[in-house]
Design an enzyme around this catalytic site. Sequence first.
Site, PDB file in Angstrom:
ATOM      1  N   GLU A 185       0.839  -1.215  -0.088  1.00  0.00           N
ATOM      2  CA  GLU A 185       0.026  -0.079  -0.156  1.00  0.00           C
ATOM      3  C   GLU A 185       0.898   1.250  -0.021  1.00  0.00           C
ATOM      4  O   GLU A 185       0.296   2.365  -0.031  1.00  0.00           O
ATOM      5  CB  GLU A 185      -1.065   0.122   1.290  1.00  0.00           C
ATOM      6  CG  GLU A 185      -2.054  -1.058   1.014  1.00  0.00           C
ATOM      7  CD  GLU A 185      -2.890  -0.948   2.407  1.00  0.00           C
ATOM      8  OE1 GLU A 185      -2.376  -0.651   3.280  1.00  0.00           O
ATOM      9  OE2 GLU A 185      -4.026  -1.833   2.159  1.00  0.00           O
TER      10      GLU A 185
ATOM     11  N   GLU B  63       7.667 -21.520   8.045  1.00  0.00           N
ATOM     12  CA  GLU B  63       7.939 -20.612   9.318  1.00  0.00           C
ATOM     13  C   GLU B  63       9.138 -21.330   9.958  1.00  0.00           C
ATOM     14  O   GLU B  63       9.855 -20.662  10.910  1.00  0.00           O
ATOM     15  CB  GLU B  63       6.991 -20.215   9.901  1.00  0.00           C
ATOM     16  CG  GLU B  63       6.244 -21.301  10.901  1.00  0.00           C
ATOM     17  CD  GLU B  63       5.373 -20.596  11.902  1.00  0.00           C
ATOM     18  OE1 GLU B  63       5.642 -20.736  13.242  1.00  0.00           O
ATOM     19  OE2 GLU B  63       4.408 -20.203  11.426  1.00  0.00           O
TER      20      GLU B  63
END
Length: 268
Positions: free
Chosen positions: A79, A110
Site C-alpha cells: 500500500e 516458518e
Amino acid sequence: METITERESHYKNLEQLSVLEILENINKEDQTVPLAVAKALPQIEQLSAATAKRMRKGGRLFYIGAGTSGRLGVVDASECPPTFGVPFDMVVGLIAGGDGAIRKAVEFAEDDTEQAWKDLQEFNINDKDVVVGIAASGTTPYVIGGLKMAAKNNIVTGCIVCNNGSPVAAEAQYPVEVVTGPEFLTGSTRMKAGTAQKLVLNMLSTSVMIQLGRVKGNKMVDMQLSNNKLVNRGARMVMEETGLNEDDAAALLKKHGSVRSAVDNYKK
C-alpha cells in the site's frame, strides 16, 4: 519467556454462546488493543526514526514474517506505492513460503531459520536497509534467522511482537513489544495480536513517509492516480492549493500526473 499469546481465553464454551454474545465479547477484547499499542509508542518512535534515517540515505524497508504476520507485512508494503508514490521496491514485504503463502498456508515454511536471509538476498539487501520482523509469538524461526543474519551484516533491525522477552525481540535492535494478552479464541493470534500488528505497521510506514516528505499538510500529494476516486480527490487538492476551478484543476493534474507536481508547476 511466557507466551501470553498462547494463554487460555477468558471465555469458556464459546459454542454455547449466542451470536450476539460472541460478537460482544470479541469487541470487548478488541477494545484493549489500542491501549496496548499506546504503551509501546516510545519503542515505535525509536524504530520509526531509525528507519527514516536509513531511508533518507537510499535505504529500503523490508518486512519479514510468517502466516498472518507475514501477510500483514505484505499488505502494508503493497500500500506504500499507491499511497505515497514511492517505488514499488522501496518497502518490501516477504512471507515465509513465498507469495503463494499469501493465499494458502505453506506447511512448515516458518520453521526454516535460513530461508528469510535467502529471500532478502534476492533483493541485494545491504547495510543501508532496515529489516523488521513481524511475529505475534516472537518465536518464529524464519524471522529469528532473518534478523540474526541481518544484524551480522550491519543492517538495522526491528520487530513487532506480542510477547515480552521473546527470541525475536532479542535479535532486534529496535524491538516493539505490544502485549495484547490472551485471544478470545485461544491462540488465534490473527485476532487481537494481528490487529495490534496492523496498527503498528500503519504507524510505522505513515510516520516514516511523513519524515521523508511524502505528505504535505495532511494530504497524500504523491498518491498514484489509479482510479476515478483518487483522480477526483487529487483534483480537489489542486483546487484547494491553487484556487483553480474544477475543470482547470483536473486538467493541470492530468498534465503533471501528481498533486505535488501539478501544484509546484502552477506556482512557478
